[in-house]
Scaffold this motif. Sequence first.
Motif, PDB file in Angstrom:
ATOM      1  N   TYR A  73      41.220  39.401  24.614  1.00 13.59           N
ATOM      2  CA  TYR A  73      40.101  39.821  25.459  1.00 13.59           C
ATOM      3  C   TYR A  73      40.149  41.336  25.693  1.00 13.59           C
ATOM      4  O   TYR A  73      39.164  42.048  25.465  1.00 13.59           O
ATOM      5  CB  TYR A  73      40.180  39.066  26.781  1.00 13.59           C
ATOM      6  N   GLN A  76      39.466  43.284  22.489  1.00  9.48           N
ATOM      7  CA  GLN A  76      38.055  43.291  22.132  1.00  9.48           C
ATOM      8  C   GLN A  76      37.240  44.203  23.059  1.00  9.48           C
ATOM      9  O   GLN A  76      36.323  44.877  22.620  1.00  9.48           O
ATOM     10  CB  GLN A  76      37.493  41.872  22.157  1.00  9.48           C
ATOM     11  N   LYS A 112      34.984  35.637  23.231  1.00 10.06           N
ATOM     12  CA  LYS A 112      35.652  35.192  24.452  1.00 10.06           C
ATOM     13  C   LYS A 112      35.206  33.804  24.894  1.00 10.06           C
ATOM     14  O   LYS A 112      35.559  33.349  25.968  1.00 10.06           O
ATOM     15  CB  LYS A 112      35.488  36.213  25.577  1.00 10.06           C
ATOM     16  N   LEU A 115      37.150  31.294  27.308  1.00 14.52           N
ATOM     17  CA  LEU A 115      38.111  31.993  28.168  1.00 14.52           C
ATOM     18  C   LEU A 115      38.103  31.403  29.573  1.00 14.52           C
ATOM     19  O   LEU A 115      39.163  31.180  30.163  1.00 14.52           O
ATOM     20  CB  LEU A 115      37.784  33.485  28.239  1.00 14.52           C
TER      21      LEU A 115
END
Length: 197
Positions: A73, A76, A112, A115
Amino acid sequence: MATEGDESVTGASPRKRADAVRNEKALLDAAAAVFVTSGVEAPVRDIAARAGVGTGTIYRHFPTRADLIIAVYRHQVDACAEAGPALLASSATPHAALGRWIDLFVDFLVTKRGLAGVLQPDNAGFDTLHAYFLDRLVPVCNQLLGAAADAGEIRPGMDAYELMRGVGNLCIGADSDPNYDARRLVELLIAGLLRRG
């Protein structure tokens, strides 16, 4: 007197650190790619195979799945943030740079996926990641919007957070409905920002 392990003499430690950073980036890129196609619950062996390493290497870097997901995460977010100024410098127009950056942002939103299932909103780590996301990406989006407004391509005053929130909302459910093309709608949204006449 310098010893054999003295990095000022051998130079080995800085190189090892650079190798470790490179290896970690390769792992994170591989994990992000696997997450896009298979979700965040993808087997670690799939990520290891894509990265060309053993599963033990992944566990050495990221002892738990949550550690890996958090690292992907953040990785990115950083990549998306760093792309903004580069796109602004290399695109034909600021609006084109904005469009290309929003496309990367959509990729990030897809990456994501899942997540929230791993880190619940009441988890302190979730709050930290969300704050990191806002701190890194909202200023970049503001920079792109400001450049497009200064060039007379879009109306001034567009709020970056509002735009990003809108893009995020358009992406909800895209992974569960093959008949829904969120990217096409996002492209229409960005095209709609252009000033006409």
